[in-house]
Design an enzyme around this catalytic site. Structure first.
Site, mmCIF file in Angstrom:
data_model
loop_
_atom_site.group_PDB
_atom_site.id
_atom_site.type_symbol
_atom_site.label_atom_id
_atom_site.label_comp_id
_atom_site.label_asym_id
_atom_site.label_seq_id
_atom_site.Cartn_x
_atom_site.Cartn_y
_atom_site.Cartn_z
ATOM 1 N N TYR A 112 -21.218 -16.227 -12.543
ATOM 2 C CA TYR A 112 -20.466 -15.166 -11.876
ATOM 3 C C TYR A 112 -19.487 -15.700 -10.844
ATOM 4 O O TYR A 112 -18.492 -15.058 -10.545
ATOM 5 C CB TYR A 112 -21.427 -14.192 -11.175
ATOM 6 C CG TYR A 112 -22.013 -13.144 -12.077
ATOM 7 C CD1 TYR A 112 -22.866 -13.500 -13.116
ATOM 8 C CD2 TYR A 112 -21.726 -11.801 -11.888
ATOM 9 C CE1 TYR A 112 -23.408 -12.543 -13.945
ATOM 10 C CE2 TYR A 112 -22.273 -10.833 -12.708
ATOM 11 C CZ TYR A 112 -23.111 -11.207 -13.730
ATOM 12 O OH TYR A 112 -23.647 -10.248 -14.550
ATOM 13 N N LYS B 100 -32.837 -21.921 -19.547
ATOM 14 C CA LYS B 100 -32.470 -22.408 -20.884
ATOM 15 C C LYS B 100 -32.419 -23.928 -20.784
ATOM 16 O O LYS B 100 -31.390 -24.573 -21.004
ATOM 17 C CB LYS B 100 -31.119 -21.787 -21.305
ATOM 18 C CG LYS B 100 -30.705 -22.070 -22.731
ATOM 19 C CD LYS B 100 -31.511 -21.312 -23.780
ATOM 20 C CE LYS B 100 -31.117 -21.738 -25.178
ATOM 21 N NZ LYS B 100 -32.026 -21.204 -26.227
ATOM 22 N N ASP C 275 -31.539 -5.301 -17.591
ATOM 23 C CA ASP C 275 -31.212 -4.116 -18.404
ATOM 24 C C ASP C 275 -32.271 -3.916 -19.489
ATOM 25 O O ASP C 275 -32.700 -2.791 -19.766
ATOM 26 C CB ASP C 275 -29.842 -4.272 -19.099
ATOM 27 C CG ASP C 275 -28.706 -3.671 -18.280
ATOM 28 O OD1 ASP C 275 -28.826 -3.632 -17.033
ATOM 29 O OD2 ASP C 275 -27.700 -3.243 -18.883
HETATM 30 C C1 IPM Z 1 -25.408 -5.278 -12.384
HETATM 31 C C2 IPM Z 1 -24.064 -4.999 -13.014
HETATM 32 C C3 IPM Z 1 -23.049 -5.940 -12.378
HETATM 33 C C4 IPM Z 1 -23.484 -7.347 -12.679
HETATM 34 C C5 IPM Z 1 -21.609 -5.697 -12.846
HETATM 35 C C6 IPM Z 1 -21.173 -4.274 -12.538
HETATM 36 C C7 IPM Z 1 -20.648 -6.697 -12.269
HETATM 37 O O1 IPM Z 1 -24.143 -5.141 -14.392
HETATM 38 O O2 IPM Z 1 -25.539 -5.117 -11.152
HETATM 39 O O3 IPM Z 1 -26.340 -5.644 -13.121
HETATM 40 O O4 IPM Z 1 -23.220 -7.871 -13.760
HETATM 41 O O5 IPM Z 1 -24.126 -7.951 -11.808
HETATM 42 MG MG MG Z 2 -26.098 -5.489 -15.139
#
Ligand code: IPM
Ligand code: MG
Length: 363
Positions: free
Chosen positions: A146, A195, A255
């Site tokens: 990121y 990984k 997620d």
């Molecule tokens: C999360 C979201 C963010 C991330 C996005 C909106 C940049 O998916 O908080 O999980 O990837 O961290």
């Molecule tokens: Mg996310």
């Protein structure tokens, strides 16, 4: 006591779900004798529309001046929204990343818990659900892919894009310590996910996690490859207590973990630094497809407000009260559309505002 809370409503369903969380906080304030002051902070698409930037310096200063920040969600439809025609560093998500980095919010806690009442909304088979599950994803939030250098350049007549994944020992050690500290307060098990069969950053991750683990003899720990972890989450989610992992893997696995609890609309999250400050937000996104319809589930945001009371303000009884009220509402048979059971005949479907009201009634 008086607490100053920065409020980022954001985009999509953000304003609707934050309104319900503020309603719950106000009810807690009345019941327990606290004063919550709110300062609205612009971030994401709404900030782009108002200022041309996804997060202004003024907004960062306002967040820093708060005791904690409660957030809804940011961003829009990535295929259709004009925000995604802007350069990458001017898009809604860039605001969130800048806020995380500016406030050094390196530790992201995402609890994934299956409510007894929501077993029917869980997509997994009963024999896999078993006794249910209760895990905490500890995601590193200010490093890795990121925040590494990136570029898109023409080389030998074609475009080449690069993203780099960097982790220092210090970054790994501080998140690992957080993971083991949390495990000590839970079932004392850490699954560190990497990984390491391919990536150098993962091999360093593993080495440092092992060093940290040596300081926590009571905590059982294991290493797991991320692809296997993705599989284990749907095969046997009950095996996990604390999942400790880097930024990108944590994004994806959280997620997945949220969906096995029945709905991403149930999951809260806290992003913390070395102080009492925290940014609290639902794990889910802005859901532009249902924005403004009054059907979004406000529970994840309400539970994020509870996390704020617990972690930033040390108001445990108040946080317990919110969590108990949420459980009671589910027990009483109220559901937003995302957590309706497959056979919906025994429960009542309610909208965003009604769900907020029902939770307030039960505080
Ligand atoms: C999360 C979201 C963010 C991330 C996005 C909106 C940049 O998916 O908080 O999980 O990837 O961290
Ligand atoms: Mg996310």
């Amino acid at each position: 006591m008086t607490y100053n809370i920065g409020v980022i409503k954001g985009d999509g369903i953000g304003p609707e779900i934050v309104t319900e969380a503020v309603k719950v906080l106000d009810a807690i304030g009345t019941k327990f004798g606290h004063q919550f002051n709110y300062t609205e902070i612009l971030m994401g698409g709404c900030s782009i529309d108002a200022t041309g930037e996804p997060l202004t310096d003024e907004a960062i200063a306002a967040a820093k001046a708060s005791d904690a920040v409660l957030m809804g969600s940011i961003g829009g439809n990535t295929s259709t929204s004009p925000w995604y025609k802007l350069p990458a560093d001017k898009r809604p998500e860039a605001g969130l990343l800048k806020l995380r980095k500016s406030l050094n919010l390196f530790a992201n806690l995402r609890p994934a818990y299956l409510y007894e009442e929501l077993k029917e909304a869980c997509p997994l088979r009963d024999d896999i659900i078993g006794e249910g599950f209760d895990m905490m994803i500890m995601r590193e939030l200010t490093g890795g892919l990121y925040f590494g250098e990136r570029s898109t350049k023409e080389e030998n007549g074609q475009l080449v894009a690069r993203d780099s994944l960097t982790y220092s020992e210090t970054e790994i050690r501080r998140i690992a310590k957080r993971g083991f500290d949390i495990a000590m307060k839970r079932r004392k098990k850490v699954t560190s996910v990497d990984k390491a069969n391919v990536l150098d950053s993962s091999r360093l991750w593993r080495k440092i996690v092992e060093e940290v683990a040596a300081d926590y003899p009571e905590v059982a720990y294991e290493h797991m490859l991320v692809d296997n972890c993705a599989m284990q989450l749907v095969k046997d989610p009950g095996q996990f207590d604390v999942i400790l992992t880097e930024n990108m893997f944590g994004d994806i696995l959280s997620d997945e973990a949220s969906m096995v609890t029945g709905s991403i609309g149930m999951l809260s999250s806290a992003s913390l630094n070395d102080t009492k400050f925290g940014l609290y937000e639902p794990s889910g996104g802005s859901a532009p497809d249902i924005a403004g319809k009054g059907i979004a589930n406000p529970i994840a945001t309400i539970l994020s407000a509870a996390m704020m009371l617990r972690y930033s303000f040390d108001l445990d009884a108040e946080a317990d009260a919110i969590e108990a009220a949420v459980k009671q509402v589910l027990k009483d048979g109220y559901r937003t559309i995302d957590i309706m059971p497959r056979d919906g005949s025994t429960v009542k479907q309610v909208g965003t505002v009604e769900m907020g009201d029902l939770i307030v009634e039960r505080l």
